[in-house]
Design an enzyme around this catalytic site. Structure first.
Site, PDB file in Angstrom:
ATOM      1  N   CYS A  62      16.729 -16.299   1.372  1.00  0.00           N
ATOM      2  CA  CYS A  62      18.179 -16.145   1.357  1.00  0.00           C
ATOM      3  C   CYS A  62      18.542 -15.127   2.419  1.00  0.00           C
ATOM      4  O   CYS A  62      17.821 -14.959   3.393  1.00  0.00           O
ATOM      5  CB  CYS A  62      18.663 -15.724  -0.030  1.00  0.00           C
ATOM      6  SG  CYS A  62      17.954 -14.176  -0.607  1.00  0.00           S
ATOM      7  N   HIS A  86      -8.534   0.693  10.482  1.00  0.00           N
ATOM      8  CA  HIS A  86      -8.693   0.017   9.195  1.00  0.00           C
ATOM      9  C   HIS A  86     -10.144   0.136   8.746  1.00  0.00           C
ATOM     10  O   HIS A  86     -11.046  -0.396   9.380  1.00  0.00           O
ATOM     11  CB  HIS A  86      -8.300  -1.459   9.340  1.00  0.00           C
ATOM     12  CG  HIS A  86      -8.104  -2.180   8.044  1.00  0.00           C
ATOM     13  ND1 HIS A  86      -9.150  -2.548   7.229  1.00  0.00           N
ATOM     14  CD2 HIS A  86      -6.971  -2.603   7.416  1.00  0.00           C
ATOM     15  CE1 HIS A  86      -8.680  -3.167   6.169  1.00  0.00           C
ATOM     16  NE2 HIS A  86      -7.356  -3.213   6.250  1.00  0.00           N
TER      17      HIS A  86
END
Length: 644
Positions: A32, A565
């Site tokens: 939306c 990471h």
């Protein structure tokens, strides 16, 4: 779409897919204005807490059996495009998604959702009528409008226009309901015309006893020929019944006579049901709802208003708030004034005040600003989901502060006798619907000011005792006076990055993970560590440390951003075996210890401990040169950034 952005969105898509239970668990996806909406086969497989920490996500919640992830206006379009493409669902519309979601709803949820859908289609007309009514009321208060023939005429036409729309609202509701429940919309219009036929006594005149009412006797029942002006509940019921009759006769009537006989039977049976059963039942329901609301205002007084506005946003959390549209419409039809609208409006703005209170408490945290500011802007236009699910419910005490603020606003609504002349919009645009009688616009502003201030102050007060959010460390711009705040310097001809761990340096292509191997997060280098320590590869500052402590974002003094990471899929460890030695916003020097991790325990848990270092959002005006594989120490040059 910019290539760097696309890589970032692909990383988000991969992570989201994993966190919602994999591709096989996704039934549908759409978006939306602000939210990515995903329907899952099994919601229990979704890790909502981990989704909250996904890059760019501002909040997550489950509503109407959809997992809805708030990204914000504009951004959600781009994220959806990549996510849908990644999951082979790019052509699915929002209506398709709603159909999938509706299949998983219980009967009560479906009824409430259906009521909401009925009013969505006709809301532009309702808003137009309400705004025209407000405009006519304002203009009618000015003497120069009354004195000027042209202005008076224009205002009269405005008044006629608004009255006409509300006068035929039952017809519009019958049309929209018939369409929503699968019938032919024109038959809904036909039933609406019958409800408002000139051959029937006007409902308002009949109620006042100023018109004679004809009574027919059908099957022994006394049928009063009274119109259904203001009969919103009746129109809803008739729209549903007409749709079911239409589908029934379309299926049962032989095809050769279907075109003539099916609509005839639908209209005839529908009209009989309208006057004998549905009309009387609907009138009873309408009267009961209106009388209950009026009783509340007369007997519960200020307490009734305060309780309603204080708890209304809790109803929003359940999704049951969609039913208020039908109640407001009926209240307007019966009394001409809607006191529910301003009560809902102050409840909404109070949650915005709670957001501002939480932002004030954590104003030094960049992530908090990223969440709170867009959420508050949404509140100003009557949309509270980002605020509720992204902040207030998430941290608990702000929702309480917002509810108290809403109750205070409700007190002002009661004391000033504030009401609206329509429904469908609230907060800033909602002022146009306020009844201007007795300084209605001024009272509207005062009620909202009290509500937002109440939500703000009570959140600050409650936060003193209930805030469990980890203490944020100031960002670099407001870092501790003992730290030297790094300035982003002019790009040099050459910028070096050094070893960030001890071990064997390998090419990114050799990392055993598709995300890193394909450089979705950016190009870089990786290391197979020989010890459990990660160091700063250059002078700079910490942009952020993941809540799960397995990854760290870093920016050099020259503005080059990298992501380190630790391990593959180690986010699943939820921070176990990781110990950060720096905080978000810290200024660090090359070779400074950033994070320690228990390499052996992570390996025993079944995770690869390889440590990639990626250059994210790498600008076009720079060129990256990666060192060849080999031994890595804190003094090894791992990468060099040149001016392009």
């Amino acid at each position: 779409m910019d290539e760097n952005k696309r890589q970032r969105y692909e990383k988000i898509s991969i992570e989201l897919t994993k966190l919602v239970g994999g591709k096989d668990n996704i039934q549908g996806v759409a978006h939306c204005a602000t939210r990515l909406r995903i329907v899952l086969k099994n919601n229990d497989l979704a890790d909502l807490k981990a989704i909250e920490d996904v890059d760019l996500a501002k909040g997550v919640f489950v509503a109407g059996d959809q997992v809805q992830i708030i990204f914000g206006a504009g951004l959600v379009n781009d994220v959806y495009e990549v996510f849908a493409e990644h999951n082979n669902m790019k052509n699915m519309s929002l209506s398709d998604l709603k159909t999938v979601a509706n299949q998983k709803m219980n009967p009560i949820q479906r009824i409430i959702k259906a009521l909401s859908d009925v009013f969505v289609d006709i809301m532009p007309g309702i808003l137009a009528a309400a705004l025209l009514t407000g405009l006519s009321g304002v203009l009618g208060n000015f003497e120069f409008v009354k004195a000027n023939e042209t202005l008076y005429g224009i205002n009269r036409l405005i008044n006629i226009s608004s009255g006409a729309i509300f006068g035929f609202l039952p017809l519009a509701v019958a049309y929209s309901a018939c369409k929503r429940f699968g019938g032919r919309p024109i038959l809904g219009i036909v039933i609406g015309c019958i409800m408002l036929s000139n051959s029937l006594a006007d409902a308002y005149a009949a109620a006042q006893g100023t018109v004679e009412v004809t009574v027919l006797h059908i099957f022994g029942l006394g049928v009063k020929l009274v119109g259904f002006q203001g009969g919103i509940i009746v129109a809803l019921l008739m729209g549903f019944v007409t749709a079911k009759l239409d589908k029934f006769f379309e299926k049962k009537v032989p095809e050769v006579i279907r075109l003539l006989l099916s609509p005839l039977l639908t209209t005839l049976v529908g009209a009989l049901l309208l006057f004998t059963i549905i009309g009387p039942v609907g009138r009873g329901l309408s009267s009961g709802i209106t009388n209950a609301l009026v009783w509340m205002t007369q007997n519960l007084g200020v307490a009734g208003y305060a309780v309603f506005s204080g708890l209304q946003q809790l109803v929003v959390i359940t999704g049951l708030h969609h039913i208020f549209g039908a109640i407001e419409a009926q209240l307007l039809a019966d009394t001409g004034r809607n006191f529910i609208n301003p009560l809902m409006s102050v409840a909404i703005i109070a949650q915005g005040g709670a957001v501002l209170g939480y932002l004030m408490m954590h104003r030094k945290n960049a992530k908090t600003k990223e969440l709170c500011i867009p959420s508050f802007i949404s509140v100003l236009f009557g949309i509270t989901e980002p605020a509720l699910f992204g902040i207030n419910l998430r941290y608990r005490f702000p929702i309480i502060g917002g509810c108290i603020g809403g109750a205070l606003g409700g007190v002002i609504v009661y004391l000033t006798n504030l009401a609206a002349l329509g429904f469908g919009t609230t907060v800033v645009p909602g002022i146009a619907l306020a009844d201007p009688v007795n300084n209605g616009y001024v009272n509207y502003i005062i009620a909202h000011a009290v509500a937002i201030a109440g939500g703000f102050i009570m959140t600050l007060v409650l936060g003193k005792f209930m805030d469990k959010t980890p203490v944020e460390v100031p960002t670099a711009s407001v870092a501790s006076e003992q730290q030297e705040v790094p300035q982003v310097l002019a790009t040099p001809e050459k910028e070096e990055f050094f070893g960030y761990a001890q071990g064997q340096m390998i090419a990114m292509e050799d990392v055993n993970d598709e995300t890193f191997k394909n450089k979705i997060l950016g190009d870089g280098i990786a290391v197979i560590p020989s010890s459990g320590k990660v160091y700063a590869p250059a002078d700079g500052r910490i942009i952020s440390i993941f809540d799960t402590k397995h990854a760290i974002c870093f920016a050099s003094n020259y503005g080059t951003e990298i992501l380190i990471h630790i391990g593959v899929d180690t986010v699943n460890l939820q921070g176990k075996y990781f110990t950060p030695h720096v905080n978000t916003g810290d200024v660090v020097k090359k070779g400074q210890l950033l994070i320690e991790f228990d390499k052996e325990q992570i390996q025993k848990a079944g995770y690869d401990t390889v440590i990639p270092m990626m250059f994210t959002d790498f600008p076009a005006e720079k060129r990256l040169e990666i060192a060849a594989p080999g031994e890595m120490t804190v003094n090894t040059t791992t990468a060099v950034v040149y001016k392009a």
